[in-house]
Design an enzyme around this catalytic site. Structure first.
Site, PDB file in Angstrom:
ATOM      1  N   HIS A 166      -4.554  -5.231  -2.099  1.00 36.92           N
ATOM      2  CA  HIS A 166      -5.760  -5.349  -1.020  1.00 36.92           C
ATOM      3  C   HIS A 166      -6.826  -6.453  -1.071  1.00 36.92           C
ATOM      4  CE1 HIS A 166      -3.651  -1.337  -0.748  1.00 36.92           C
ATOM      5  NE2 HIS A 166      -4.325  -1.389   0.539  1.00 36.92           N
ATOM      6  N   SER A 186       0.857  -1.212   0.109  1.00 39.69           N
ATOM      7  CA  SER A 186      -0.047  -0.063  -0.162  1.00 39.69           C
ATOM      8  C   SER A 186       0.832   1.237   0.086  1.00 39.69           C
ATOM      9  CB  SER A 186      -0.948  -0.002   1.020  1.00 39.69           C
ATOM     10  OG  SER A 186      -1.970   0.700   0.886  1.00 39.69           O
ATOM     11  N   GLU A 208      -1.804  -2.156  -8.553  1.00 36.41           N
ATOM     12  CA  GLU A 208      -2.845  -2.512  -7.552  1.00 36.41           C
ATOM     13  C   GLU A 208      -3.488  -1.220  -6.774  1.00 36.41           C
ATOM     14  OE1 GLU A 208      -3.541  -2.827  -3.857  1.00 36.41           O
ATOM     15  OE2 GLU A 208      -1.547  -1.664  -3.594  1.00 36.41           O
TER      16      GLU A 208
END
Length: 312
Positions: free
Chosen positions: A279, A117, A214
């Protein structure tokens, strides 16, 4: 780096790892649960001095920029630490990068960084400045680690076993554009990567790059904007293929898929859809900065630690 250790050298029971918080504030109970799990793997866990800090002015940062960077520097330069695990993402990692002593980090013994992330900014900086591979995977103070045994198993395998020849396959993967490609794995969270544009020095993917992307909670038009920013900056100029991960809470999956096809479909590269990292439940742990082979038709990556094997 001066250290000659093998890339992503496997951990062994008894090794010491450090947990630090370069981004958002860390929930204490979840951190304790994550530490207990790491200790059950036979690891000795050290916590950064500021891991539970809160920024004095804003509630979305785990302590001041200087404090978060100090913990990162301590963990990376400590000779007893074999791996540095980021507690969670959120926001703030990019703000620590100018606070780090990169000369000292370059001289430190080699070790493994784990995070995903928002930690994408640190992955990119470590590769660009130090040339070291890292692991894009679940973080110990998040539900992706404490409540997802499949994701934990993937991280354990990546930490404790050699990565050479490891096959990573997404259970729902399929080709957006079929084909095969070879290159160095690079990328991570799309919005964070777009946010690094304009920084100094600018992000520079490897000459032959297998791009990983992502994101979470970004609408299709926002994903379009980030991808367009990266394309216009030349970020895809040396790409050989693209592996797409999860797009949780980014709107209707079909709309996201259409956006990816619209922006990436004319690059002339293999593009794999839903490769199982990011995620999502049961997320894969993916090494960044290592050579790999992408089979977009089969939806799989084969990881290497050295030159590509000759084709049969």
């Amino acid at each position: 780096m001066t250290n000659s250790a093998a890339p992503l050298a496997p951990l062994r029971p008894g090794d010491t790892v450090a947990v630090v918080a370069p981004a958002g504030p860390v929930p204490e109970q979840q951190l304790r649960a994550g530490v207990a799990e790491l200790e059950s793997w036979g690891l000795r866990v050290l916590l950064g001095k500021h891991v539970l800090d809160r920024h004095p002015l804003v509630d979305y940062l785990a302590g001041s920029d200087a404090a978060r960077a100090a913990d990162l520097l301590w963990a990376w330069c400590s000779p007893e630490v074999s791996a540095v695990l980021c507690a969670r993402g959120g926001y703030g990692t990019l703000r620590t990068l100018d606070e780090l002593d990169w000369t000292s980090m370059a001289a430190a013994p080699g070790k493994t960084l784990v995070g995903s992330s928002d930690v994408t900014a640190l992955h990119e900086a470590l590769y660009r400045r130090l040339g070291v591979p890292t692991l894009f995977g679940p973080m110990p103070a998040t539900s992706a680690f404490t409540e997802d045994p499949v994701a934990r198993r993937h991280l354990h395998e990546a930490l404790f076993h050699p990565v050479e020849g490891r096959v990573l396959a997404g259970s729902t993967a399929e080709p957006l554009v079929g084909g095969h490609a070879r290159g160095v794995l690079h990328g991570g969270n799309l919005s964070v990567l777009a946010g690094t544009l304009g920084t100094s020095p600018p992000p520079r993917p490897p000459e032959r790059t297998l791009v990983l992307l992502e994101d979470v909670t970004e609408e299709p038009y926002q994903l379009d904007r980030y991808l367009t920013q990266l394309r216009r900056s030349g970020w895809f100029d040396h790409a050989t293929g693209v592996a797409l991960g999860s797009w949780e809470r980014c709107g209707e999956p079909e709309r996201v898929r259409q956006t990816m096809s619209e922006i990436l479909g004319d690059l002339g590269l293999p593009v794999a859809w839903e490769m199982g990292f990011g995620h999502c439940a049961g997320q894969l742990t993916v090494p960044l900065g290592l050579p790999a082979e992408l089979d977009a038709d089969a939806g799989r990556l084969v990881i290497h630690t050295g030159p590509f094997p000759a084709r049969e």
